[in-house]
Motif scaffolding. Structure first.
Motif, PDB file in Angstrom:
ATOM      1  N   SER A 120     -95.817  28.869   5.194  1.00  0.00           N
ATOM      2  CA  SER A 120     -94.927  28.355   4.826  1.00  0.00           C
ATOM      3  C   SER A 120     -95.599  26.656   3.942  1.00  0.00           C
ATOM      4  O   SER A 120     -94.735  26.374   3.008  1.00  0.00           O
ATOM      5  CB  SER A 120     -94.143  27.414   6.039  1.00  0.00           C
ATOM      6  OG  SER A 120     -94.739  26.462   6.316  1.00  0.00           O
ATOM      7  N   GLU A 121     -96.272  26.757   3.890  1.00  0.00           N
ATOM      8  CA  GLU A 121     -96.740  24.938   2.921  1.00  0.00           C
ATOM      9  C   GLU A 121     -98.094  25.559   1.789  1.00  0.00           C
ATOM     10  O   GLU A 121     -97.503  25.022   0.346  1.00  0.00           O
ATOM     11  CB  GLU A 121     -98.670  24.644   3.745  1.00  0.00           C
ATOM     12  CG  GLU A 121     -98.711  23.212   2.982  1.00  0.00           C
ATOM     13  CD  GLU A 121     -99.894  22.891   4.149  1.00  0.00           C
ATOM     14  OE1 GLU A 121    -100.104  21.456   3.577  1.00  0.00           O
ATOM     15  OE2 GLU A 121     -99.949  22.882   4.781  1.00  0.00           O
ATOM     16  N   ASP A 136     -97.326  28.553   9.588  1.00  0.00           N
ATOM     17  CA  ASP A 136     -97.509  27.407   8.683  1.00  0.00           C
ATOM     18  C   ASP A 136     -98.034  27.220   7.558  1.00  0.00           C
ATOM     19  O   ASP A 136     -97.806  26.344   6.788  1.00  0.00           O
ATOM     20  CB  ASP A 136     -98.019  26.546  10.574  1.00  0.00           C
ATOM     21  CG  ASP A 136     -97.337  26.352  11.304  1.00  0.00           C
ATOM     22  OD1 ASP A 136     -95.873  26.678  11.290  1.00  0.00           O
ATOM     23  OD2 ASP A 136     -97.452  26.061  12.327  1.00  0.00           O
ATOM     24  N   VAL A 141     -94.623  28.655  -0.994  1.00  0.00           N
ATOM     25  CA  VAL A 141     -93.158  29.074  -0.615  1.00  0.00           C
ATOM     26  C   VAL A 141     -92.887  29.921  -2.307  1.00  0.00           C
ATOM     27  O   VAL A 141     -93.306  29.572  -3.308  1.00  0.00           O
ATOM     28  CB  VAL A 141     -92.968  27.162  -1.041  1.00  0.00           C
ATOM     29  CG1 VAL A 141     -91.093  27.184  -0.816  1.00  0.00           C
ATOM     30  CG2 VAL A 141     -93.534  26.789  -0.120  1.00  0.00           C
ATOM     31  N   GLN A 145     -90.840  33.550   7.323  1.00  0.00           N
ATOM     32  CA  GLN A 145     -91.333  33.101   6.208  1.00  0.00           C
ATOM     33  C   GLN A 145     -92.169  34.724   5.691  1.00  0.00           C
ATOM     34  O   GLN A 145     -92.939  34.474   4.281  1.00  0.00           O
ATOM     35  CB  GLN A 145     -92.554  32.163   7.188  1.00  0.00           C
ATOM     36  CG  GLN A 145     -93.510  32.157   6.277  1.00  0.00           C
ATOM     37  CD  GLN A 145     -93.957  31.063   5.361  1.00  0.00           C
ATOM     38  OE1 GLN A 145     -93.038  30.103   4.783  1.00  0.00           O
ATOM     39  NE2 GLN A 145     -93.839  31.646   3.885  1.00  0.00           N
TER      40      GLN A 145
END
Length: 352
Positions: free
Chosen positions: A145-146, A142, A149, A185
């Motif tokens: 992914s934040e 998570d 990217v 990811q």
């Protein structure tokens, strides 16, 4: 471009009884340290992906070895052999951390732990349960992914890979399905813990393997890895530092001519004695095993894999049983369980 050297599972302080002598076991223990020391002394920015030690609690000499290795690393991940899964205990790796050695370990046994150690490099150490481990993996994914990217990301773990036998709650396992999801990811997933190297998902999931065999069970080629990270890509290259083809040798029972060459083959560290014999040749087999030891004074282990034929079929000739004290027997019987570390800690307190 940033470059790191990766290795894992040196298992400092390993002691083996099976297929060894007292002196050869000491030689093996020292070889594990020398291998790790060579890596950190001769390669840039080393990272250790876990199991620095073979046991959670170690004597002073092994602790100094651990300091000499981990102190040269950018970080060392806490592996299952380095931890006790008991709150409040201070195993050797945590002691090194308190001395200022960079260690990545779960700060609280009841909380998931991941760390973005450097830009795009995520680390998940050993956890007390599979549930906490999976929560840490999700947290790392998570976060990446934040904040990352379109940028390279690497995930470093210490766990089994897709292991059907990982049934205990604290036997951590990354399933193939979990790996596939994480690869959405992360560009690369690197694993410590399993001793034989392997790769999956077209080289995007890599089991590094340990740095040197600790017994016949984990004989395979051993590697040190170079990880390169640029603004838009990651790459991983490996260099063989221990060759199974060269340093694991077989000798056929009765081939005394082959023994004459063993003393010149200084790289023969693990020797399998193979072949067949009659039941009446048991003493000859034992004498031949002793001759192998005499001819290979630098060997770490010699395994008797000779079989004999009798009315019941082929039967392996076992080595003469070794007398062990009760404490050693209990330690050996608890191998691979968390109870082993607890027993050793209590034993040290009683003997102090």
């Amino acid at each position: 471009m940033t470059t790191y050297t990766l290795f894992t599972d040196p298992h400092l302080g390993t002691r083996r009884a099976a297929h060894t002598t007292r002196d050869s076991s000491k030689r093996l223990t020292e070889a594990l340290y020398r291998q790790a020391k060579t890596i950190v002394d001769n390669h840039p920015s080393p990272l250790c992906l876990g199991d620095l030690f073979d046991r959670a609690f170690n004597d002073e000499a092994t602790l100094v070895q651990g300091y000499n290795i981990a102190g040269m690393c950018e970080f060392t991940i806490a592996g299952n052999h380095d931890e006790t899964n008991r709150e409040g205990s201070v195993p050797s790796l945590r002691a090194l951390s308190q001395m200022g050695v960079p260690v990545i370990a779960a700060q609280c046994l009841g909380d998931p732990c991941f760390q973005e150690w450097a830009d795009g490099i995520y680390v998940v150490p050993h956890h007390a349960s599979q549930e906490l481990f999976e929560r840490a993996l999700q947290g790392a994914a998570d976060h990446a992914s934040e904040y990352h990217v379109g940028r390279p990301t690497v995930l470093m773990l210490h766990c089994n890979y897709d292991c059907a036998f990982a049934q205990e709650d604290d036997t951590l396992n990354l399933s193939a399905g979990m790996a596939q999801a994480l690869l959405e990811q992360f560009d690369l997933i690197l694993l410590g813990h399993e001793h034989k190297p392997a790769s999956h998902f077209d080289g995007r999931v890599v089991i590094l393997g340990n740095t040197h065999p600790t017994s016949f069970a984990d004989i395979s080629n051993k590697y040190v890895y170079t990880l390169e990270i640029t603004d838009d890509a990651v790459s991983l290259e490996k260099e063989c530092i221990w060759s199974a083809a060269v340093q694991h040798t077989t000798v056929r029972f009765g081939d005394y001519d082959a023994l004459a060459a063993l003393d010149t083959v200084l790289s023969a560290e693990f020797i399998d004695v193979i072949g067949t014999a009659g039941a009446e040749q048991a003493v000859e087999v034992a004498e031949f095993i002793q001759a192998v030891w005499t001819s290979a004074p630098n060997a770490f282990a010699v395994r008797n894999s000779v079989h004999i034929g009798d009315a019941l079929g082929d039967v392996e000739i076992n080595e003469a049983p070794k007398l062990v004290d009760l404490k050693t027997k209990i330690v050996d019987d608890l191998e691979g369980s968390d109870l082993q570390a607890l027993y050793k800690e209590l034993l040290q307190e009683v003997e102090a």
